[in-house]
Design an enzyme around this catalytic site. Sequence first.
Site, PDB file in Angstrom:
ATOM      1  N   LYS A 171     -47.022  -6.547 -33.079  1.00  0.00           N
ATOM      2  CA  LYS A 171     -45.066  -5.966 -32.871  1.00  0.00           C
ATOM      3  C   LYS A 171     -44.731  -5.205 -33.674  1.00  0.00           C
ATOM      4  O   LYS A 171     -45.048  -5.148 -34.969  1.00  0.00           O
ATOM      5  CB  LYS A 171     -44.757  -6.974 -32.568  1.00  0.00           C
ATOM      6  CG  LYS A 171     -44.672  -8.204 -34.004  1.00  0.00           C
ATOM      7  CD  LYS A 171     -43.010  -8.022 -34.229  1.00  0.00           C
ATOM      8  CE  LYS A 171     -41.627  -8.167 -34.856  1.00  0.00           C
ATOM      9  NZ  LYS A 171     -41.685  -8.032 -36.109  1.00  0.00           N
ATOM     10  N   HIS A 263     -40.538 -12.976 -32.752  1.00  0.00           N
ATOM     11  CA  HIS A 263     -40.603 -14.296 -33.341  1.00  0.00           C
ATOM     12  C   HIS A 263     -39.471 -15.359 -32.647  1.00  0.00           C
ATOM     13  O   HIS A 263     -40.174 -16.196 -32.252  1.00  0.00           O
ATOM     14  CB  HIS A 263     -40.595 -14.559 -34.650  1.00  0.00           C
ATOM     15  CG  HIS A 263     -41.472 -13.643 -35.658  1.00  0.00           C
ATOM     16  ND1 HIS A 263     -42.348 -13.014 -35.015  1.00  0.00           N
ATOM     17  CD2 HIS A 263     -41.134 -12.950 -36.081  1.00  0.00           C
ATOM     18  CE1 HIS A 263     -43.535 -11.788 -35.928  1.00  0.00           C
ATOM     19  NE2 HIS A 263     -42.137 -12.106 -36.598  1.00  0.00           N
TER      20      HIS A 263
HETATM   21  C1  BG6 Z   1     -42.175  -9.457 -39.121  1.00  0.00           C
HETATM   22  C2  BG6 Z   1     -41.158  -8.947 -39.267  1.00  0.00           C
HETATM   23  O1  BG6 Z   1     -42.449  -9.167 -38.325  1.00  0.00           O
HETATM   24  O2  BG6 Z   1     -41.889 -10.887 -39.987  1.00  0.00           O
HETATM   25  C3  BG6 Z   1     -40.222  -8.849 -40.853  1.00  0.00           C
HETATM   26  O3  BG6 Z   1     -41.160  -7.581 -39.599  1.00  0.00           O
HETATM   27  C4  BG6 Z   1     -40.711  -9.797 -41.461  1.00  0.00           C
HETATM   28  O4  BG6 Z   1     -39.235  -7.891 -41.027  1.00  0.00           O
HETATM   29  C5  BG6 Z   1     -41.671 -11.273 -41.417  1.00  0.00           C
HETATM   30  O5  BG6 Z   1     -39.829 -10.048 -42.849  1.00  0.00           O
HETATM   31  C6  BG6 Z   1     -41.882 -12.415 -41.089  1.00  0.00           C
HETATM   32  O6  BG6 Z   1     -42.385 -13.256 -41.292  1.00  0.00           O
HETATM   33  P1  BG6 Z   1     -42.559 -14.381 -41.767  1.00  0.00           P
HETATM   34  O7  BG6 Z   1     -44.602 -15.047 -41.189  1.00  0.00           O
HETATM   35  O8  BG6 Z   1     -42.409 -14.479 -43.267  1.00  0.00           O
HETATM   36  O9  BG6 Z   1     -42.047 -15.518 -41.830  1.00  0.00           O
END
Ligand code: BG6
Length: 513
Positions: A171, A263
């Site tokens: 993504k 997400h």
């Molecule tokens: C990524 C984003 O997809 O997910 C980031 O681009 C973010 O900005 C990250 O920090 C968060 O992922 P996780 O797994 O640490 O919650």
Amino acid sequence: MLHLQQSDSATSNTPENIDEKRLTTMSPGSETRAMHDTLFLFGATGDLAQRYLFPSLLRLLGDGLLPEDFKVRALALSPHDTEAFREILRPRLQQAMPQASQDDIQSLLQRIDYRSVDLRDPQSVADSVRDLVHRQCVSYLAIPPGLYISTCEGLALGGALAAPARLMLEKPIGSDSASAEHILTTIGQWIDEDRVFRLDHYLGKAAVQNLIALRFGNTLLEAVWNRNYIESVHILVAESEGVDGRDAYYARSGALRDMVQSHILQLLCLVAMEPPASLEADRVRDEKVKVLRALRPLDAKHAARDSVRGRYTAGSINGQPAQAYQPPEGSDVETFAGVTAHIDNWRWSGVPFHLVTGKRLPERTTRVVVTLKPVTHWLFERPHRGNATPNRITFQLQPQENIELGLMSSLAGPEWGALELHPLELELSVPTGLHRRIAYERLFLDAFNGNHALFVRDDEVRAAWAWIDSVSEAWKAAPLPLQPYPAGQWGPTEAAGFLPADVDADAGRKDPA
Ligand code: BG6
């Protein structure tokens, strides 16, 4: 608070049950196909590859889950040779996986070779892969989406997108509907949808998959899972980290495009979708896309009521000073977004879904909070009806995995029984955090096995962007001001109404650093 723990035996990750886990994919039948055995990893010197992708491969290799003759071609712009690349990667692997054996690290490094490539030049890409395309190849693009098309053109030219080759794409796919459409249709000329695996790493998280297990494995939840019983849903993805180090990308993206489009909308789909007919990939994805298509577009008239955007200024988190986010001139991006989504369908009509994410918030937490309606007729004097706490189910997804059920009970009340009710939190904490696999391990395995269930289909991408476009257009047209918030607070003051009740939105407000 009542505290229940799942027994360790149910969650252990012993070698005996690893194989079982491997077979427990969401798409029964896929495990019988031969696994793909060659990975072209583009963006191999980048942070994602070094911190997560290679360590994930190391774990899979160590657990014997990759094919015998598994091979990785690492590709990036830097002019390393294979030996130099391996020596750069070795300490990163040791750091990310301190428990890994030297033998396993060596075994992975031996399987990796490195090629320098200019991703803007399709010919350079084609030349970098051609000698391996007779194998069962998977190309993984851990690179900025602006380079997807030229890279895929090169892969097609080099024969690396012809069946049975597969393509894994990180993504974001584009930055709005138009750019996403361009990427989808252009790449679609070279490879069929059933060989494209679009990642949203949240879908690789076991705690996120557990939302499906909980919803569809329990009569208790599914029975109340609709507008008749549910008052509201909050989906909160809070990070204490800032934008640090990703300024160029973030200045074009912001919280809405970076986190909500991917997400958070995926979490929303899992919470709100209808029961799929089976766990076969397309049956699940059919249901998810219906939720996305039922999202009511935001319009300028409702922008201020249904959304909030903010950007962090200097502040402090856990006593540590944190600097303000300063995007380059001309960038108007937010680091905090709250949007109330309305799903216009039979099940969810009238139930607000408050979607919130932000950087430099007081803590890292991802949770889904489902608040139920008050009981229809209140019998008790104490507390007064208005002061009763509604039933609440909280799915804490990270950093710990937890399920909390908020009930009213007289257990903690006086000796005469049901005269006085108090809120009672039933906490089901699952001690799995340490054993959990990195999301990418699961996603790699599924892509190598050809299982699409945890990957995002093209129509999901389109539907997600269509709604996100409505939000960003409403913000522009309203216009919705960007509210500052000091790092270490729960977003701007205007965000309070979007946060779940168990977040103390005022914490720290009186005492900014
Ligand atoms: C990524 C984003 O997809 O997910 C980031 O681009 C973010 O900005 C990250 O920090 C968060 O992922 P996780 O797994 O640490 O919650």
